[in-house]
Scaffold this motif. Structure first.
Motif, PDB file in Angstrom:
ATOM      1  N   ARG A 176      10.806  -2.135  24.315  1.00  0.00           N
ATOM      2  CA  ARG A 176      11.978  -1.309  24.056  1.00  0.00           C
ATOM      3  C   ARG A 176      13.097  -1.766  24.967  1.00  0.00           C
ATOM      4  NH1 ARG A 176       6.945   0.294  24.448  1.00  0.00           N
ATOM      5  NH2 ARG A 176       7.322   1.824  26.102  1.00  0.00           N
ATOM      6  N   GLY A 177      14.206  -2.179  24.378  1.00  0.00           N
ATOM      7  CA  GLY A 177      15.360  -2.644  25.131  1.00  0.00           C
ATOM      8  C   GLY A 177      16.476  -2.952  24.163  1.00  0.00           C
ATOM      9  N   ARG A 178      17.453  -3.719  24.597  1.00  0.00           N
ATOM     10  CA  ARG A 178      18.528  -4.099  23.684  1.00  0.00           C
ATOM     11  C   ARG A 178      17.934  -4.807  22.457  1.00  0.00           C
ATOM     12  NH1 ARG A 178      24.373  -4.714  24.542  1.00  0.00           N
ATOM     13  NH2 ARG A 178      23.894  -3.717  26.531  1.00  0.00           N
ATOM     14  N   ILE A 179      16.933  -5.647  22.725  1.00  0.00           N
ATOM     15  CA  ILE A 179      16.135  -6.207  21.635  1.00  0.00           C
ATOM     16  C   ILE A 179      14.733  -5.633  21.740  1.00  0.00           C
ATOM     17  CG2 ILE A 179      15.103  -8.290  20.663  1.00  0.00           C
ATOM     18  CD1 ILE A 179      17.519  -9.855  21.471  1.00  0.00           C
ATOM     19  N   CYS A 180      14.271  -5.042  20.652  1.00  0.00           N
ATOM     20  CA  CYS A 180      12.928  -4.463  20.611  1.00  0.00           C
ATOM     21  C   CYS A 180      11.991  -5.419  19.881  1.00  0.00           C
ATOM     22  CB  CYS A 180      12.950  -3.117  19.885  1.00  0.00           C
ATOM     23  SG  CYS A 180      14.052  -1.892  20.633  1.00  0.00           S
ATOM     24  N   TYR A 181      10.716  -5.326  20.240  1.00  0.00           N
ATOM     25  CA  TYR A 181       9.708  -6.192  19.626  1.00  0.00           C
ATOM     26  C   TYR A 181       8.588  -5.332  19.066  1.00  0.00           C
ATOM     27  CZ  TYR A 181       5.656  -9.320  19.377  1.00  0.00           C
ATOM     28  OH  TYR A 181       4.548  -9.999  18.965  1.00  0.00           O
ATOM     29  N   TYR A 182       8.149  -5.687  17.857  1.00  0.00           N
ATOM     30  CA  TYR A 182       6.991  -5.020  17.274  1.00  0.00           C
ATOM     31  C   TYR A 182       6.224  -6.020  16.422  1.00  0.00           C
ATOM     32  CZ  TYR A 182       9.823  -4.545  12.959  1.00  0.00           C
ATOM     33  OH  TYR A 182      10.596  -4.793  11.843  1.00  0.00           O
ATOM     34  N   GLU A 183       5.003  -5.675  16.109  1.00  0.00           N
ATOM     35  CA  GLU A 183       4.187  -6.553  15.270  1.00  0.00           C
ATOM     36  C   GLU A 183       3.255  -5.708  14.408  1.00  0.00           C
ATOM     37  OE1 GLU A 183       0.494  -7.954  18.029  1.00  0.00           O
ATOM     38  OE2 GLU A 183       2.449  -8.788  18.600  1.00  0.00           O
ATOM     39  N   PRO A 217      12.103 -11.921  11.786  1.00  0.00           N
ATOM     40  CA  PRO A 217      10.929 -12.489  12.468  1.00  0.00           C
ATOM     41  C   PRO A 217      11.289 -12.997  13.855  1.00  0.00           C
ATOM     42  CG  PRO A 217      11.755 -14.006  10.804  1.00  0.00           C
ATOM     43  CD  PRO A 217      12.499 -12.725  10.612  1.00  0.00           C
ATOM     44  N   LEU A 218      10.312 -13.029  14.737  1.00  0.00           N
ATOM     45  CA  LEU A 218      10.544 -13.569  16.072  1.00  0.00           C
ATOM     46  C   LEU A 218      10.514 -15.089  15.965  1.00  0.00           C
ATOM     47  CD1 LEU A 218      10.927 -13.323  19.096  1.00  0.00           C
ATOM     48  CD2 LEU A 218       8.451 -13.088  19.348  1.00  0.00           C
ATOM     49  N   ASP A 219      11.663 -15.652  15.608  1.00  0.00           N
ATOM     50  CA  ASP A 219      11.804 -17.101  15.567  1.00  0.00           C
ATOM     51  C   ASP A 219      13.138 -17.469  16.206  1.00  0.00           C
ATOM     52  OD1 ASP A 219      13.763 -16.557  13.633  1.00  0.00           O
ATOM     53  OD2 ASP A 219      12.431 -17.013  11.966  1.00  0.00           O
ATOM     54  N   ASP A 228       0.865  -1.185   0.000  1.00  0.00           N
ATOM     55  CA  ASP A 228       0.000   0.000   0.000  1.00  0.00           C
ATOM     56  C   ASP A 228       0.892   1.222   0.000  1.00  0.00           C
ATOM     57  OD1 ASP A 228      -1.807   2.004   0.328  1.00  0.00           O
ATOM     58  OD2 ASP A 228      -2.505   1.382   2.310  1.00  0.00           O
ATOM     59  N   THR A 229       0.947   1.897  -1.123  1.00  0.00           N
ATOM     60  CA  THR A 229       1.815   3.069  -1.238  1.00  0.00           C
ATOM     61  C   THR A 229       1.068   4.368  -1.005  1.00  0.00           C
ATOM     62  OG1 THR A 229       1.436   3.128  -3.635  1.00  0.00           O
ATOM     63  CG2 THR A 229       3.346   1.878  -2.859  1.00  0.00           C
ATOM     64  N   ALA A 230      -0.242   4.279  -0.725  1.00  0.00           N
ATOM     65  CA  ALA A 230      -1.036   5.499  -0.542  1.00  0.00           C
ATOM     66  C   ALA A 230      -0.686   6.195   0.770  1.00  0.00           C
ATOM     67  CB  ALA A 230      -2.523   5.166  -0.580  1.00  0.00           C
ATOM     68  N   VAL A 231      -0.285   5.419   1.776  1.00  0.00           N
ATOM     69  CA  VAL A 231       0.056   5.997   3.074  1.00  0.00           C
ATOM     70  C   VAL A 231       1.332   5.350   3.586  1.00  0.00           C
ATOM     71  CG1 VAL A 231      -2.324   6.517   3.704  1.00  0.00           C
ATOM     72  CG2 VAL A 231      -1.347   4.305   4.311  1.00  0.00           C
ATOM     73  N   LEU A 232       1.931   5.995   4.575  1.00  0.00           N
ATOM     74  CA  LEU A 232       3.087   5.423   5.270  1.00  0.00           C
ATOM     75  C   LEU A 232       2.576   4.652   6.483  1.00  0.00           C
ATOM     76  CD1 LEU A 232       5.454   8.550   5.260  1.00  0.00           C
ATOM     77  CD2 LEU A 232       5.462   6.630   3.659  1.00  0.00           C
ATOM     78  N   HIS A 233       3.055   3.433   6.647  1.00  0.00           N
ATOM     79  CA  HIS A 233       2.629   2.594   7.757  1.00  0.00           C
ATOM     80  C   HIS A 233       3.748   2.503   8.797  1.00  0.00           C
ATOM     81  CE1 HIS A 233      -0.969   0.924   5.683  1.00  0.00           C
ATOM     82  NE2 HIS A 233      -0.241   1.147   4.603  1.00  0.00           N
ATOM     83  N   PHE A 234       3.362   2.599  10.064  1.00  0.00           N
ATOM     84  CA  PHE A 234       4.327   2.519  11.157  1.00  0.00           C
ATOM     85  C   PHE A 234       3.822   1.542  12.215  1.00  0.00           C
ATOM     86  CE2 PHE A 234       4.613   6.729   9.313  1.00  0.00           C
ATOM     87  CZ  PHE A 234       5.971   6.949   9.192  1.00  0.00           C
ATOM     88  N   ALA A 235       4.767   0.839  12.846  1.00  0.00           N
ATOM     89  CA  ALA A 235       4.443  -0.069  13.946  1.00  0.00           C
ATOM     90  C   ALA A 235       5.212   0.370  15.182  1.00  0.00           C
ATOM     91  CB  ALA A 235       4.803  -1.514  13.588  1.00  0.00           C
ATOM     92  N   GLY A 236       4.505   0.554  16.281  1.00  0.00           N
ATOM     93  CA  GLY A 236       5.145   0.970  17.522  1.00  0.00           C
ATOM     94  C   GLY A 236       5.953  -0.156  18.142  1.00  0.00           C
ATOM     95  N   ILE A 271      -2.377 -11.663   7.826  1.00  0.00           N
ATOM     96  CA  ILE A 271      -1.244 -12.317   8.480  1.00  0.00           C
ATOM     97  C   ILE A 271      -0.696 -11.396   9.561  1.00  0.00           C
ATOM     98  CG2 ILE A 271       1.019 -13.385   8.155  1.00  0.00           C
ATOM     99  CD1 ILE A 271      -1.219 -14.781   6.647  1.00  0.00           C
ATOM    100  N   ASN A 272      -0.497 -11.937  10.753  1.00  0.00           N
ATOM    101  CA  ASN A 272       0.111 -11.165  11.837  1.00  0.00           C
ATOM    102  C   ASN A 272       1.612 -11.463  11.885  1.00  0.00           C
ATOM    103  OD1 ASN A 272      -0.342  -9.408  14.345  1.00  0.00           O
ATOM    104  ND2 ASN A 272       0.843 -11.113  15.171  1.00  0.00           N
ATOM    105  N   GLU A 273       2.409 -10.426  11.732  1.00  0.00           N
ATOM    106  CA  GLU A 273       3.866 -10.560  11.739  1.00  0.00           C
ATOM    107  C   GLU A 273       4.422 -10.118  13.095  1.00  0.00           C
ATOM    108  OE1 GLU A 273       5.976 -11.585   9.423  1.00  0.00           O
ATOM    109  OE2 GLU A 273       4.865 -11.576   7.531  1.00  0.00           O
ATOM    110  N   ALA A 274       5.229 -10.978  13.715  1.00  0.00           N
ATOM    111  CA  ALA A 274       5.921 -10.634  14.959  1.00  0.00           C
ATOM    112  C   ALA A 274       7.406 -10.510  14.638  1.00  0.00           C
ATOM    113  CB  ALA A 274       5.690 -11.710  16.017  1.00  0.00           C
ATOM    114  N   ARG A 275       7.995  -9.368  14.945  1.00  0.00           N
ATOM    115  CA  ARG A 275       9.385  -9.126  14.556  1.00  0.00           C
ATOM    116  C   ARG A 275      10.203  -8.569  15.722  1.00  0.00           C
ATOM    117  NH1 ARG A 275      10.200  -7.762   8.262  1.00  0.00           N
ATOM    118  NH2 ARG A 275       8.698  -9.282   7.473  1.00  0.00           N
TER     119      ARG A 275
END
Length: 233
Positions: A119-126, A174-176, A107-115, A159-163
C-alpha cells in the motif's frame, strides 16, 4: 553558496515528501488501517470513506489475510439490494481488497477479491487464475519411434498475475517495465533507473523498484478525527 539559497534548495528538494500531508491525515504505510466497509470507487478509498459500513450490510464472505484473498457469495444492503457491479472493493480489518473482474476469473458464482500486498502511491497485488491452452500431443509408432498421429488437447493452467495500481491516478496494469514507467514520471531519478533496466528485468527487480518509489514518494490518507488525535500523542 549563501546560506539562504542552500536552505531554499533544501526545502524544494524536501517538498515532494510532504505534499498532501494534512493535520487530519496519516502517511500510508504498511501499518496504516483503512476504515472497514465496502467501497464503490477508488476515490472513496483514497478518502478513507467507505460507501457502506459492514454494519449496514449483509454479506457471506470468507477472507484469508495471510494469502491476501477474499471471496463473497453475496454482499447486500440490509434491505436486500445487491451492491452495484462497479463496486471497487472492500476493507477487512483495515486491509483493502480490490474486486477482480469476473471475466478474468471466469467465475460468476462468487465475487473474487485480492488484497493490496503493498500500500503506497503505487499498490501491488496478485492473484491466480485458470487459463486454457491447446497442447499438441503425438502418438508414436513403437517400431520406428516416429510420430504417426498428432492432435491438440485443451489443458488448464494456473497463471499467477502480478499487478500494480497507482493510487492517485487510478492507472493499473501488469507489473512490467512499460506499465511501471508510465506511473513514475513524477520521479525523474526512479524513471531513469527503471527505463535503463534490461527488457529481461525480473518481476522481483520491478517489485523492489515499486517499494523504493513508494518510499521516496509517500502519500497521505485522511483519517477519522479520533485516529488523528491518537497519531499526535
Amino acid at each position: 553558496m549563501p546560506v539562504l539559497q542552500r536552505l531554499l534548495i533544501g526545502l524544494l528538494l524536501a517538498l515532494p515528501v510532504w505534499v498532501g500531508a494534512q493535520a487530519d491525515s496519516a502517511q500510508l504505510k504498511a501499518a496504516f488501517r483503512f476504515q472497514d466497509g465496502a467501497y464503490l470507487t477508488l476515490e472513496a478509498l483514497r478518502n478513507n470513506q467507505p460507501d457502506y459500513l459492514w454494519s449496514d450490510l449483509n454479506a457471506k464472505l470468507a477472507a484469508n489475510a495471510e494469502s491476501y484473498r477474499a471471496q463473497a457469495e453475496y454482499i447486500r444492503s440490509k434491505d436486500g439490494m445487491e451492491l452495484p457491479e462497479e463496486l471497487w472493493g472492500i476493507v477487512l480489518d483495515g486491509l483493502p481488497y480490490i474486486k477482480l473482474p469476473n471475466e478474468i476469473m471466469k467465475d460468476t458464482a462468487v465475487l473474487h477479491f485480492a488484497g493490496l500486498r503493498v500500500r503506497g502511491r503505487i499498490c501491488y497485488y496478485e492473484f491466480e487464475r485458470e487459463e486454457e491452452r491447446l497442447v499438441e500431443i503425438k502418438a508414436y509408432n513403437p517400431l520406428t519411434g516416429r510420430p504417426f498421429r498428432r492432435g491438440n488437447i485443451s489443458k488448464r493452467e494456473i497463471i499467477n498475475e502480478a499487478r500494480i495500481l497507482h493510487l492517485l491516478s487510478g492507472q493499473h496494469g501488469p507489473l512490467d517495465q512499460p506499465t511501471l514507467i508510465g506511473m513514475i514520471g513524477d520521479d525523474t531519478k526512479m524513471y531513469r533507473t527503471v527505463d535503463e533496466l534490461p527488457e529481461t528485468a525480473s518481476t522481483d527487480m520491478l517489485y523492489k523498484c515499486v517499494l523504493i518509489y513508494d518510499d521516496r514518494n509517500p502519500v497521505y490518507i485522511p483519517v477519522p478525527e479520533e485516529e488523528a488525535k491518537k497519531s499526535k500523542k
